[in-house]
Scaffold this motif. Sequence first.
Motif, short mmCIF file in Angstrom:
data_model
loop_
_atom_site.label_atom_id
_atom_site.label_comp_id
_atom_site.label_asym_id
_atom_site.label_seq_id
_atom_site.Cartn_x
_atom_site.Cartn_y
_atom_site.Cartn_z
N GLY A 88 -13.19 1.47 -0.45
CA GLY A 88 -11.41 1.79 -0.11
C GLY A 88 -11.39 0.32 0.38
N SER A 89 -11.63 -0.05 1.15
CA SER A 89 -11.01 -1.51 1.89
C SER A 89 -11.93 -2.64 1.09
CB SER A 89 -11.14 -1.63 3.47
OG SER A 89 -10.99 -0.85 4.56
N THR B 222 -6.31 -1.35 -6.41
CA THR B 222 -5.44 -1.31 -5.05
C THR B 222 -4.70 0.35 -4.58
OG1 THR B 222 -3.40 -1.72 -4.68
CG2 THR B 222 -5.51 -3.13 -4.49
N ASP B 223 -4.70 0.60 -6.43
CA ASP B 223 -3.80 2.29 -5.82
C ASP B 223 -4.88 3.87 -5.70
OD1 ASP B 223 -2.03 3.36 -7.14
OD2 ASP B 223 -2.97 4.97 -8.08
N GLY C 146 1.26 -1.12 -0.44
CA GLY C 146 -0.05 0.15 0.20
C GLY C 146 0.83 0.77 0.40
N GLN D 208 -4.55 -9.59 0.86
CA GLN D 208 -4.87 -9.05 -0.11
C GLN D 208 -5.21 -10.12 -0.35
OE1 GLN D 208 -1.88 -6.05 -1.71
NE2 GLN D 208 -3.29 -4.73 -1.26
N ASP E 46 -11.83 -2.41 -1.92
CA ASP E 46 -10.79 -2.36 -3.35
C ASP E 46 -9.54 -2.60 -3.23
OD1 ASP E 46 -12.81 -2.07 -4.86
OD2 ASP E 46 -12.64 -0.25 -5.45
N PHE E 47 -9.32 -2.62 -1.39
CA PHE E 47 -7.63 -2.94 -0.78
C PHE E 47 -7.43 -4.10 -1.14
CE2 PHE E 47 -4.70 -3.32 2.46
CZ PHE E 47 -3.87 -2.37 1.57
N SER E 48 -8.44 -5.45 0.10
CA SER E 48 -8.16 -5.89 0.00
C SER E 48 -9.00 -6.63 -0.99
CB SER E 48 -9.45 -6.38 1.00
OG SER E 48 -10.73 -5.83 1.08
N ARG F 93 -9.00 4.13 -5.62
CA ARG F 93 -9.34 4.20 -3.95
C ARG F 93 -9.75 5.70 -3.50
NH1 ARG F 93 -6.12 2.48 0.11
NH2 ARG F 93 -4.25 2.23 -1.26
N GLN G 87 -10.81 -7.88 4.98
CA GLN G 87 -9.09 -8.35 4.51
C GLN G 87 -8.88 -9.90 4.53
OE1 GLN G 87 -7.15 -6.46 3.31
NE2 GLN G 87 -8.05 -4.18 4.22
#
Lengths: 529, 1041
Positions: free
Chosen positions: B891-892, B943-944, A76, B279, B894-896, B949, B400
């Motif tokens: 955002g979480s 995740t970007d 990240g 992820q 997508d991040f995860s 995000r 996650q």
Amino acid sequence: MKNIFKTIALACVVTLTSTSCEEFLGDNVNPNQATSATPELVLPNALVSTASNLRNVNTNAMWINGYTVNAGGYGGWGSVVTYNYTTSSYAGVWTGLYDDLVNYKYIETASEGDPLLVYSNAIAKIMMAYDYHMLVDVFGDIPYTEALQGSANVIPKYDSQTAIYQDLVAKLNTAIDLIEGGEGANAIGAGDVMFGGDMHAWAQFANTLKLRLLIRMAEASETSAFAASEFASFDTDLGFIEDDAMVNPGYIATAGKQNPYWNTYHTDAAGALAGSGRSAIPSIYVYSFYDGTKILDQGRGAATYRGFPATTPKGQLGNLDDNPAALASQTAWYVGSGTGTSATNTIGLLKGRTAGVPLMLAAEAYFLQAEAYMKGYLDGNDAEAFEAGILASYQYLYEDINGATSADWNPETDFQLYLDDNDNNYLVHYELATSPAQKLEAIITQKYIAYNFINAQETWSEFRRTGYPKIVNGSSDPKATFSSILSSSSRTDELPVRYLYSNIEFQLNGANVPTGINQFTSLIFWQPQ
Amino acid sequence: MKKILLLGLTLFLASAMAFAQGRNVSGIVTSAEDGEPVPGATVLVKGTTVGAATDADGKYSLSIPADGKVLVFSFIGTVTQEINIGAQSIIDVILQPDVQSLNEVVITGAAGIESRRIEMGYNASSIESRDVAQGRAMNVASGLTGKVAGMQINTTGSGVNPNVRVILRGSRSLTGNNEALIVVDNVIVPNAILGNLNPQDIQEITVLNGSNAAALYGSAASNGALIIVTKKGKAGKTSVTVGHTVNVEKVSFYPEIQKEFGSGYAGGYPQQYVPYENQQYGPRFDGSMVEIGRPLEDGSIQTVPYSYTGAKDNFWETGVTNQTDVAVTGGTEKSSNFFSAQYLTNDGTTPNDKYNRASIRFNSTRELTDKLDLNFSSNYVQNRYDITTQTAGMFDNVLQTPGQVPLTSYKDWRNDPYANPNGYYNEYYDNPYFAIDNNRRESGNDYIVGNIELKYQPLQWLTATYRVGISNRYLAGKDYTGKFTYTDYTKEISSAKTDIAGGVTDYSGFNNQINSDLLINMKKAVGENLFFDLLLGNSLRQNRYKYVETSANGLVIPGLYNVSNRVGEASVVENNYESSQVGVFAQLKTAYKDFLFVELTGRNDWVSILAKENRSFFYPAANVSFVISDALDGIKQSSVIDQLKLRGGISQVGQVNLGNRDNYGAYQLQSTFSPSNGFPYGSLSGYSLDNRLVAANLKPEITTAYEFGVDFIILDNKINGAFTFYDSRTVDQTVPTGVAPSTGFTSYLQNTGEVANRGVETNLNVTAYSNNNLQINVGANYTFNDNWVVSISDDLPQLQLSTGGNAQVYAVEGQPFPLLQGTVYKRDEQGRIIVDGITGYPSVAEGQAVLGNTVPKHRLGINLEVLYKGFRLYALGEYRGGYKILYDGGGSFDFSGSGATTGYFNRERFVIPNSSYEDPENPGTYIPNNNVTVTDGGAGFWTDGSFRRNVAENYLVSGDFWKLREVALSYDLPASLVSRIGFIQGATITAQGRNLLIFTPKSNIYTDPEFNFNDGNAVGIVTLANTPPTRFFGASISVTF
């Protein structure tokens, strides 16, 4: 009026007499917070805040100028490794410094013209110059003349960065004059958590800071004439700081009261490891100035890095696959023994929970002088100043938590070892530098080493101004450059040159904030390319 | 409504009836208006003197003479009904209100003044006890949702005992309180009481929609008011009602999750499986056996099939609510008593979240002398929470979690080595069960609310009333985080895992309000046609708040959660607030011939929290009601129109908006200095300027409102409805506006700006079908509200109401309020997303774009009621539409890599839909993008921050929804059946459900748009702290002895 019966009684009379009404309504005096404070009470808080801000500014810049890289096991990273900044990327730098500045502004205003508070006034002016130039160095034009006025101006205009730099120099001149003519003023005493009330030290600090600014202005077209005239009238008799300018209010091992570097990189007061000390490791680039790749520095290497020279984890910025993880339960910049709350006080960078924070090292003062002498801005011996700078760096790193030199760490001996280990290297042996460019490279490179982990923004600024320490543009060799391998920069050096204005300014001062700013092309005035 | 009338008649009639003989007919008589039994109704065998009166529970029993064929049911104010007896032995009757008595309908309004509905020049709705309690909602506010035009009730979360926000006619204040004033038994109480009242205790709630109706309350009135009257004892035989309710709570809306891909982290392309990764950007599930996590110290490692388990949905548990009620009521002619108790326990859908509430009420009335009455009501409520403080963190931990991980098997983290933090497979995110258990809040509130009222009527035309009310909240709690030390082995192999130092925060405080009201009421007729009613009043209010908190950061001995068990210094907080208010008011009502009513109100307030020269203000109001159906003969004679009333009013009220419900706005006028940056250090003190600026001479916010409307009843009382148009302007907003940090401050408290609300409130109730056994009622209410910011200030075209995240709630001049603004993609003139011609990636536009208004413009409630013999079916649906919300947790997702969005393009390179790229030949012109794919369609894109995000528009969803709010089916066991068990007088069985169904547009894959991240004015952002929305369903039984 606190019980029900009185309330009942009041109901009958309240409409009859206005005095009981007034009494019932009370005086609305705040029993929770102070509504006024003296400059003497505000000063220590502001100085400690500056130290915290410097830690934050430094942490941000360390990713850019090669002191730190991403550790293995963390993801990240986003714009830290791509330089693809957004307007929210460095908002904390902006907010934190202005929040600090308003306290100095308060001290300056509250003490203005009061002969007893001259020293408070002078310190406020000096520290405003200190904070403001840090803002200019990463943002360029910023609110200055209309800033910090509270409700009198809620949408301050942006001033030209060169005008601000000139005014900061004027502010420092005024502060020095105030201190020198300040007989009869109240001593600051314990509230001066940097120099303990030593006003001569403050004047020297102001002079050193002024030198920092003037050197940066000297070769910029818009400010070179101003700098030349200031150099012509420069008070060299006053001199520069010879000891490190350290802030320490008496940090203790309690939440919110620890040395901010320790708190950010080592452990919190309860002994939990700090994330930043785990997610960051040294770069191979900076390490090459210690491990013999470019310079062998056995003394400072061991004082700076855990596991030096063999097992320190180190990597390349943007390498998300192969960078090593941090050492187990340790951070790379702590060289003492023990973990968590049992970590012992030591020397080096993270000396302990209660160590002071250097706002400026004596080493920098010497390197500034070396450059000024070398370029002929001021008269003096650049080689001597250069060596004094390196020695001062050794002295700072070898100091223990109380500022005393430890018996096991002798700066003079190790400095000599350093000279011996690198006998053909003009970066160490100033006399071997044959051209002004090499001399400047030696000075700035040594400043880069001396400020490793201490003040990355200053050395990032120096890199942007001079191009030193040298990197190989476009190289992917981690020893040759500190730029990220995931850089999105359009520049040949693959680096950013500044931050973007905070989104908070776009949201709340949108009419004034300059637009069209690009982190790769919008240069700060003192940057040549 | 007609309660007093009913009570008086009961005893009188009961003794007057003749005895009867023959075969027996029994039944129960209820009122069509409120569904309550009608005591004292007359039941006569037609053509005889044989008859009976119904008892206190509306029941009768009659022996029918041989020649008896028809029963006649009559009661004052209702239409007399005749029913053929035939072979029936049970005859239940619903009495319809008599049109002529419509004029007598009384509503309890501001200051506890009862007014006849026809006199009212403003919109007010009255809701009966049954309608609040039927769905067995845990709190009163939820029981009102969707039932009243103009009133918006939002449950701001789905945890145990969530916050509820009640707003009438939109938001008037940008940053101040917009929630309706809550009045219980004529005493103003803090809003928190609303969430803690036992719904079973409610007799009646009157909603005063606008400031016109509430003007008598002065500075508290600008937001309208809920006037709650609790139950009083009924004269007659003492009866005891015992009830029990069980409700089950289940997630009704799961966020959409991708089910195709497992563990793998951002940066690897093509995706590689990483066993300890949070992820989910790894390879596609293939069912093969894979390892998860790192080996334990003993070398063992968990192996699972590489396929989707569904554990992320199963993580949420089934909540259970158990509620037991007891009520005792009784009284004589001169006194009455009502006692109730309720105990409620609630387990939430978040594992281990628990809540319980116990409440006791005792209300009593006494007629001390002919001229002096004493009434009192008292209520004690205790609630206790045992919940996690890591709701958002827990939800994130769930997201996650890669799909192949058997998440729900990790509950026993103390004993199961794979669930224990040392052996937990996930390198970077905690086991959510551990996060839940290790981060707890045990807290509670104790409320005491009560009042005593003396009513003295020395003369026929003069009444003096004096009331003292107290409401006291005592709060105490402890938040703690357990200490956890990882093994050396874990720290060695998992560099991201660091010891948890633990900590504890202990707090307590109280919030106390005392009210004193003195009312003098004079009524006088002048001649035959004029009637005057003058009310003079004085009101005092005093609030006190105290809060003390001590925290220890870092524990020494694990498991001991006491602030003395700490590392380093403790940190302490102390807050004290006190404020007072004095009001004097007068109201003059003038009636002409009982069809034209004019009401004039004036009130002056003095408040303690403003500067002396600014603290007195006057609020006037005027309302007119004109009953056309009584004034004009043509309409009076109409067989279609039963009642037609025109009404209108104008009012001005002010609200001092300086603080919140805890600090009352006290001490806000001066800038403050506080120790910060760790000060004090031993004997060294240091203070810094706080970040708020305060303008000199702050004033109250003044709302000027007018409304007009029509009430009608037509077709023999079968259809009634109301239409109201309102408009309000609120000027001199007291706003802690955000200011640029370059001012040296971050907020600035000032009077500036104007907010407008304009809308309509309508309702229509139709008795669609009615005979003796079956009645079908259909009702609808519709609200349109346009809420916008007229201006803020010359300097500040907008102000920010929330912080953090990629979009914020704003007030923006000329725009709807509240407004979401946030980051969007750079777009070309045709609105296409501009992507890089080589990488295919989009980029973020500079600045903040308008994303939409966050409060529904349209709201529609539709209810259906079917009464058949002893059965009653009630259903309520609600629609809200015309607004947007931001799902900040997106955002979480997508991040995860959990989010369904991340799988839309199969993790392949794709062309950003509706995109273009700059023509390299002609800079500034854009070519439609059909072929430039993003460089990485997996983690590299989703995740970007810059591409995905941090772009708020990606998480903007329509807030529209339809909900089936409430369905309740109840059955009153026939009197004939229950009377066989001698001591039972009646029994009711109910099956009920709440929020059974929710329908949202396709774009909303995340959550219930009714939620919000806080209960303040910054409406429009939902975060991971809002767990998935739920439905409740269950059953109740209630028996009266």
